[in-house]
Write a protein that holds these residues in place. Sequence first.
Motif, PDB file in Angstrom:
ATOM      1  N   VAL B 236       0.845  -1.193   0.000  1.00  0.00           N
ATOM      2  CA  VAL B 236       0.000   0.000   0.000  1.00  0.00           C
ATOM      3  C   VAL B 236       0.887   1.253   0.000  1.00  0.00           C
ATOM      4  N   PRO B 237       0.676   2.183  -0.961  1.00  0.00           N
ATOM      5  CA  PRO B 237       1.400   3.450  -0.879  1.00  0.00           C
ATOM      6  C   PRO B 237       0.774   4.311   0.226  1.00  0.00           C
ATOM      7  N   ILE B 238       1.599   5.044   0.953  1.00  0.00           N
ATOM      8  CA  ILE B 238       1.077   5.897   2.024  1.00  0.00           C
ATOM      9  C   ILE B 238       0.649   7.230   1.406  1.00  0.00           C
ATOM     10  N   LYS B 239      -0.641   7.515   1.432  1.00  0.00           N
ATOM     11  CA  LYS B 239      -1.129   8.765   0.827  1.00  0.00           C
ATOM     12  C   LYS B 239      -0.749   9.952   1.686  1.00  0.00           C
ATOM     13  N   SER B 240      -0.886   9.748   3.006  1.00  0.00           N
ATOM     14  CA  SER B 240      -0.657  10.852   3.917  1.00  0.00           C
ATOM     15  C   SER B 240      -0.115  10.304   5.229  1.00  0.00           C
ATOM     16  N   THR B 298      -4.872   1.614  10.864  1.00  0.00           N
ATOM     17  CA  THR B 298      -4.377   1.597  12.248  1.00  0.00           C
ATOM     18  C   THR B 298      -2.884   1.858  12.293  1.00  0.00           C
ATOM     19  N   ILE B 299      -2.154   1.158  11.443  1.00  0.00           N
ATOM     20  CA  ILE B 299      -0.725   1.460  11.378  1.00  0.00           C
ATOM     21  C   ILE B 299      -0.425   2.085  10.020  1.00  0.00           C
ATOM     22  N   THR B 300       0.606   2.892   9.997  1.00  0.00           N
ATOM     23  CA  THR B 300       0.975   3.579   8.767  1.00  0.00           C
ATOM     24  C   THR B 300       2.081   2.828   8.042  1.00  0.00           C
ATOM     25  N   GLY B 301       2.969   2.234   8.813  1.00  0.00           N
ATOM     26  CA  GLY B 301       4.052   1.504   8.167  1.00  0.00           C
ATOM     27  C   GLY B 301       4.781   0.599   9.137  1.00  0.00           C
ATOM     28  N   VAL B 302       5.568  -0.308   8.567  1.00  0.00           N
ATOM     29  CA  VAL B 302       6.390  -1.207   9.389  1.00  0.00           C
ATOM     30  C   VAL B 302       7.719  -1.426   8.665  1.00  0.00           C
ATOM     31  N   ALA B 303       8.807  -1.374   9.435  1.00  0.00           N
ATOM     32  CA  ALA B 303      10.130  -1.500   8.826  1.00  0.00           C
ATOM     33  C   ALA B 303      11.077  -2.157   9.815  1.00  0.00           C
ATOM     34  N   SER B 304      12.190  -2.669   9.306  1.00  0.00           N
ATOM     35  CA  SER B 304      13.164  -3.260  10.223  1.00  0.00           C
ATOM     36  C   SER B 304      14.570  -2.824   9.865  1.00  0.00           C
ATOM     37  N   SER B 305      15.462  -2.954  10.826  1.00  0.00           N
ATOM     38  CA  SER B 305      16.852  -2.562  10.622  1.00  0.00           C
ATOM     39  C   SER B 305      17.793  -3.507  11.344  1.00  0.00           C
ATOM     40  N   ASN B 306      18.935  -3.764  10.712  1.00  0.00           N
ATOM     41  CA  ASN B 306      19.960  -4.619  11.332  1.00  0.00           C
ATOM     42  C   ASN B 306      21.145  -3.814  11.855  1.00  0.00           C
ATOM     43  N   GLN B 443       4.692 -10.311   7.845  1.00  0.00           N
ATOM     44  CA  GLN B 443       3.529 -10.844   8.575  1.00  0.00           C
ATOM     45  C   GLN B 443       2.740  -9.736   9.249  1.00  0.00           C
ATOM     46  N   ILE B 444       3.448  -8.822   9.884  1.00  0.00           N
ATOM     47  CA  ILE B 444       2.775  -7.718  10.574  1.00  0.00           C
ATOM     48  C   ILE B 444       2.030  -6.872   9.546  1.00  0.00           C
ATOM     49  N   TYR B 445       2.719  -6.574   8.445  1.00  0.00           N
ATOM     50  CA  TYR B 445       2.072  -5.801   7.378  1.00  0.00           C
ATOM     51  C   TYR B 445       0.779  -6.485   6.918  1.00  0.00           C
ATOM     52  N   GLN B 446       0.872  -7.774   6.613  1.00  0.00           N
ATOM     53  CA  GLN B 446      -0.298  -8.506   6.106  1.00  0.00           C
ATOM     54  C   GLN B 446      -1.450  -8.465   7.109  1.00  0.00           C
ATOM     55  N   ASN B 447      -1.103  -8.643   8.389  1.00  0.00           N
ATOM     56  CA  ASN B 447      -2.161  -8.737   9.400  1.00  0.00           C
ATOM     57  C   ASN B 447      -2.928  -7.424   9.553  1.00  0.00           C
ATOM     58  N   PHE B 448      -2.266  -6.309   9.319  1.00  0.00           N
ATOM     59  CA  PHE B 448      -2.969  -5.030   9.432  1.00  0.00           C
ATOM     60  C   PHE B 448      -3.616  -4.612   8.128  1.00  0.00           C
ATOM     61  N   PHE B 449      -2.930  -4.819   7.001  1.00  0.00           N
ATOM     62  CA  PHE B 449      -3.413  -4.208   5.772  1.00  0.00           C
ATOM     63  C   PHE B 449      -4.390  -5.062   4.992  1.00  0.00           C
ATOM     64  N   THR B 450      -4.283  -6.370   5.104  1.00  0.00           N
ATOM     65  CA  THR B 450      -5.260  -7.167   4.363  1.00  0.00           C
ATOM     66  C   THR B 450      -6.622  -7.059   5.030  1.00  0.00           C
ATOM     67  N   GLU B 451      -6.624  -6.860   6.362  1.00  0.00           N
ATOM     68  CA  GLU B 451      -7.899  -6.766   7.075  1.00  0.00           C
ATOM     69  C   GLU B 451      -8.491  -5.363   6.998  1.00  0.00           C
TER      70      GLU B 451
END
Lengths: 453, 453
Positions: B236-240, B298-306, B443-451
Amino acid sequence: MKVVKFGGSSLASGSQLQKVIKILQADPSRKVVITSAPGKRFEDDIKVTDLLIKYAKAVLAQKETAKITEDIWQRYQEIGDYFQIPAELLQPLKQELLNLSGQQFSSSDFLVASFKAHGEKLNAQLLTTILQKKGMPSQFLDPKEAGLIVTNDPHNAHVLPQTYSNLTDWQNREEILVVPGFYGITENNEIATFSRGGSDITGAIMAKGLAADIYENFTDVNAVYAVNPKLVANPVPIKSMTYRELRELSYTGFSVFHDEALIPTIEAKIPINVKNTNHPDFPGTLVVPEKDFKPQYTITGVASSNHFAAIYLHRYMLNKETGFTLKLLEIFYKYHISYEHMPSGIDDLTVIFDKDQFTDELKEKMCEEIKQTLKPDHLEWIDDYAIIMVVGEGMRNKIGVLKKIVEPLAQKNIAIHMINQGASRISIMLGTKQADAPKAVAQIYQNFFTEDK
Amino acid sequence: MKVVKFGGSSLASGSQLQKVIKILQADPSRKVVITSAPGKRFEDDIKVTDLLIKYAKAVLAQKETAKITEDIWQRYQEIGDYFQIPAELLQPLKQELLNLSGQQFSSSDFLVASFKAHGEKLNAQLLTTILQKKGMPSQFLDPKEAGLIVTNDPHNAHVLPQTYSNLTDWQNREEILVVPGFYGITENNEIATFSRGGSDITGAIMAKGLAADIYENFTDVNAVYAVNPKLVANPVPIKSMTYRELRELSYTGFSVFHDEALIPTIEAKIPINVKNTNHPDFPGTLVVPEKDFKPQYTITGVASSNHFAAIYLHRYMLNKETGFTLKLLEIFYKYHISYEHMPSGIDDLTVIFDKDQFTDELKEKMCEEIKQTLKPDHLEWIDDYAIIMVVGEGMRNKIGVLKKIVEPLAQKNIAIHMINQGASRISIMLGTKQADAPKAVAQIYQNFFTEDK
């Protein structure tokens, strides 16, 4: 050899002492007994320790002490009468109590400490007399004679290391040693007490110093429970747990055992058995080193506390400043405030602490200094904070624990304001509103224990 | 009025500049243009900034520079040729590039800074020439002339406040102002650059100083996405989104916009529009103040870093010591290490930090000092650490967010080693093993955005 400590309610009356004697008779390896002061006999009763504090204050204020010493002595007289102890054996104890008022002390604090300590001391002497009358060879052992040496803090003393070499002289005695709990002797030869509830500490020091196989801690509960019985009916009693599980649960109000008392037992790897004087045949709760522990459930217990408050700070680009937290902690240090936890976002920091450390004035002063020094964009004092601890060796490396904790809270519409996992590996800490905490604790308990059983 | 910044790939070639010109022609309110240096034209291409660093190093080493200056100039010549700019208009730019090697600088660092800055400077001059040839009234505006004054850090300068009063002189001009990004002028009149990617910062300073209505940031992506498209197909692109959401996501690798560039736009409450030079009709992502924002999900984005590592410390009764963390942070401060997060248990403390700050030697030295000073029972350096950020204004006061995050991880057998919620109110931070992070994020992305969709 077992070191056995009895709490105040176990030594509150003749009939309670009768149970204690039976417990000692039932197992001849119970060779060292630690006494508390006589506790409450009924709900509105006054503990002897509190009466002694009143006595000390009266002496300091140069007030009349006849009535209060009579009230105190009455408690010991009643126990003596129950066991038909002759008056000439009780008289020296009464005299010791009365003589307190004429003695010299290096400070008012040491005066109060010494008065307080006599609750345990007189009870240990009385118990020795009773045991001897019952034909059980026993000896009163004062901390002074034993060499239980402590720091020079009258009301919050800590044991000094030489204690343990002194105690080796008292190992492997034939007779029962009866040791008063709660206090030690400073290097200046004065009585100083541990913090309140400190008879547990004496027991632990004795267990270590006399090389006990086990330290039995007799109280008035059947066991430590996985959850507060006021929140959940008939909760699971904890059969076995580790030292550190007990420690984590104590943090939020499991008050069965004194925090500091764990240290000597951990150092000497002596298991602690929490038992009930009124039901000595129940197994109670065994507290053991990690290596001897196999978790029965995923979590061992859950508890909550309302003792905490928090300061929330927001400042843009906060995490780019190396010295920000350092400056904040310097302010805390300056005001002698110890913090508990410090969850941080990128531009946010929350500091959680025991709110009993603050007066309104101190709170205002410290917040003002934080604002002046750190110039946060936003500072908020959060009072409505409950901390919930979910504790269990069984959760280590187990997947899905967090899910099982947060699931029932979401279902019951309980908002989680803070969650902190990852520092301690055997606990997860949550923050909720205080009104939500009892329900949250009960829900978490149910979700783990009804399924695990 | 709009301030418009173009990234390096948007200014890499004549055909790209052609798109830039069309973008400017399409909207006459685009009155201020910020340039980057020419970026990559194809995957293995070299950015002009990197060529300029090579040029600077050759000069410092007193080596031959003919080849490298030829390579650099070729990039500008190619663009000039595309627009058929006469040689006499290009010659002064080439001369400026060649003259760099003969100039005096106060230090090698300022020499390198000045060389680097010319990537943007020459490109801005060239773009001005091209716009003028196209009949669009425009003026090259150097930071020196504009009064963009910065601190005396050659490679990591920060804007100084007088810049904003200087810039008022340049408000409301008829012609297009073409301003080179990435650098400013010190009070000693030398060029100093922002940190890498700093043209975003110049754009933000100009937007604030010239009182823009909006700051358009043209890159080569259609939008900021809710999750890395390398991990999830067609996210999903973030519109705002809000400034602080962007900031929290940037923290773990959303690299569309420079951290520091947010500050002037936040101060002046100017919305940022991230757009694609190649598809200027797409709406892109709008970054706005909190008050103008209504969350769509509910959430706008999710990301990870090493990028992170951690030190785990255990010491019994740690939380009873007021000065423990203070001493620890003093050690961090001494070694110039900034920490990111510090989740704590009762007897445990984990410090999480950017691991790029450490060499092996420094790591060993600092751990040794921590051991000596704080005498922990246990110290562990944890390298395999990924941090996942789940960000959203929409999660504020929303119940069940945590459940939705941890649920899919439990199902996929992903262990959560750390979780930190409650400091920032719009994000939840998790720690996992690095190998688990990509799956966890997806997984986190899918759980928020598909629903939610």
